[in-house]
Design an enzyme around this catalytic site. Structure first.
Site, mmCIF file in Angstrom:
data_model
loop_
_atom_site.group_PDB
_atom_site.id
_atom_site.type_symbol
_atom_site.label_atom_id
_atom_site.label_comp_id
_atom_site.label_asym_id
_atom_site.label_seq_id
_atom_site.Cartn_x
_atom_site.Cartn_y
_atom_site.Cartn_z
ATOM 1 N N LYS A 77 2.157 -3.877 6.434
ATOM 2 C CA LYS A 77 2.576 -3.858 5.026
ATOM 3 C C LYS A 77 4.085 -3.614 4.943
ATOM 4 C CE LYS A 77 -1.454 -4.521 3.209
ATOM 5 N NZ LYS A 77 -1.755 -5.856 2.715
ATOM 6 N N SER A 92 0.834 -1.209 0.000
ATOM 7 C CA SER A 92 0.000 0.000 0.000
ATOM 8 C C SER A 92 0.863 1.250 0.000
ATOM 9 C CB SER A 92 -0.866 -0.031 1.265
ATOM 10 O OG SER A 92 -1.412 1.229 1.520
ATOM 11 N N TYR A 145 -1.936 -1.290 10.728
ATOM 12 C CA TYR A 145 -2.188 -1.880 9.400
ATOM 13 C C TYR A 145 -1.039 -1.532 8.463
ATOM 14 C CZ TYR A 145 -3.872 -2.007 4.603
ATOM 15 O OH TYR A 145 -3.965 -2.218 3.250
#
Ligand code: NAD
Ligand code: UFG
Length: 337
Positions: free
Chosen positions: A153, A124, A149
């Site tokens: 990644k 992302s 989150y």
């Protein structure tokens, strides 16, 4: 050639499955349906006229994963499976680290055990530092994540890079910007649980009358109209980026990272105006406080994907707005009957 899509019943996975099937790949999906519906897979089959091998399982379960590799001659894996709600990750960091890291590592171990050498990972734009100048290029420093989150990644990118180095695997890390829209058939699309966090599904649900009005989070950002600017990319373009990444992985070893965006910034107000114009629908909105953790603007430099993958986004904002509405209109309750 069979490709395993972990999390392939989800929003990005289902659209990628369509593009892979259209290109002649066999598709195997492993998904625990924790954030998706099996109906999405049936519709992928309907769109393409081809069948998908589906395994309902948590990819962290070694036995189940092992069976998938043993039953199919898988030559590449695209790893979509994971938890993705930013706010939830702030409230439940351990669950996010546990699920996302464990899923990625178990899948990589499965690949190693079964000699599978090609891996594509859903990363992302959130891995870039908030201090990085725009547009983001792939060589910029990462690790400016503002929530668990995003950190998952960042960490998985490192895990994949180290694994590829040690095993001779070829890995492609795809940093998505803001995927929106739906397949033009209106058969598959984004089906968020509960009230949507993201802009386009929220706008679509206002349009269909499920939500009263849009709250625009802040109109005092240092942007041309004061609202947040993002790089929205049509989901079909994004899905095609995965096919290009697979081809790239077939021809190279080591790890390579690519931005998948359109390379231009669009403000919240611009998106709303485009949605209204494309679909001839009024979207009532009010300005509210900024949302915590939001940045003013974010868009991609897409030169590298164009040069090395030969991929570039083709569809524009009008297509994204038209196809989002087409999906929402035909499926007001998503995949639920
Ligand atoms: P999604 O929730 O629609 O798809 C993820 C799928 O993974 C779901 O079908 C879910 O049921 C499945 N899943 C979750 N944990 C699993 C597990 N342990 N085992 C098996 N299946 C599991 O999300 P999406 O929008 O399609 O995103 C796909 C990937 O792309 C995710 O990794 C997400 O973090 C990443 N990503 C998404 C965006 C976005 O804006 N949608 C942006 C950047 C990155
Ligand atoms: N916005 C509103 N109202 C809403 C929802 C969003 O005004 O109801 C605004 C946001 O403030 C932002 C823009 O619309 O300016 C886009 O917001 P989204 O929530 O759609 O997308 P984000 O860029 O905030 O987040 C997305 C993904 C995250 C990922 C992040 C960075 O949802 O998973 O991009 O890549 F981490």
């Amino acid at each position: 050639m069979a490709v395993l899509l972990t999390g392939g019943a989800g929003y990005i996975g289902s659209h990628t499955a369509v593009e892979l099937l259209n290109e002649g790949y066999e598709v195997v999906i492993a998904d625990d349906l924790s954030n998706s519906s099996e109906e999405a897979i049936r519709r992928v089959e309907k769109i393409t006229g081809k069948t998908v091998s589906f395994y309902r399982c948590d990819v962290r379960e070694w036995e189940a994963l092992n069976r998938i590799f043993a039953d199919n001659s898988i030559e590449a894996v695209i790893h979509f499976a994971g938890l993705k709600a930013v706010g939830e990750s702030v409230r439940e960091p351990l669950r996010y680290y546990r699920v996302n890291l464990d899923a990625a590592m178990t899948v990589l171990e499965g690949m190693q055990t079964h000699g599978v050498k090609r891996f594509v990972f859903s990363s992302s734009a959130t891995v870039y530092g908030a201090e990085c100048p725009f547009p983001y290029t792939e060589d910029m420093e990462t690790g400016g994540c503002t929530n668990p989150y995003g950190w998952t990644k960042f960490m998985i990118e490192q895990i994949v890079t180290d694994t590829a180095k040690a095993t001779g695997m070829s890995a492609v890390l795809l940093r998505y910007f803001n995927p929106v829209g739906a397949h033009p058939s209106g058969l598959i699309g984004e089906d968020p649980a509960g009230i949507p966090n993201n802009l386009m599904p929220f706008v679509s649900q206002v349009a269909v009358g499920k939500l009263k009005r849009l709250n625009i989070f802040g109109n005092d950002y240092p942007t041309p109209d004061g609202t947040g600017v993002r790089d929205y990319i049509h989901i079909v373009d994004l899905a095609k980026g995965h096919v290009a990444a697979l081809v790239y992985a077939e021809q190279h070893t080591g790890t390579e990272v690519f931005n998948l965006g359109r390379g231009s910034g669009v403000s919240v107000l611009e998106l709303v105006e485009n949605f209204e114009r494309a679909n001839d629908i009024k979207i009532p909105y009010v300005f509210t406080e900024r949302r915590e953790g939001d940045i003013a603007e974010c868009w991609a430099d897409t030169t590298k994907a164009k040069e090395l993958l030969g991929w570039t986004a083709k569809l524009g904002l009008e297509d994204m707005c038209r196809d989002s509405w087409n999906w929402q209109r035909q499926n007001p309750n998503g995949y639920d009957e």
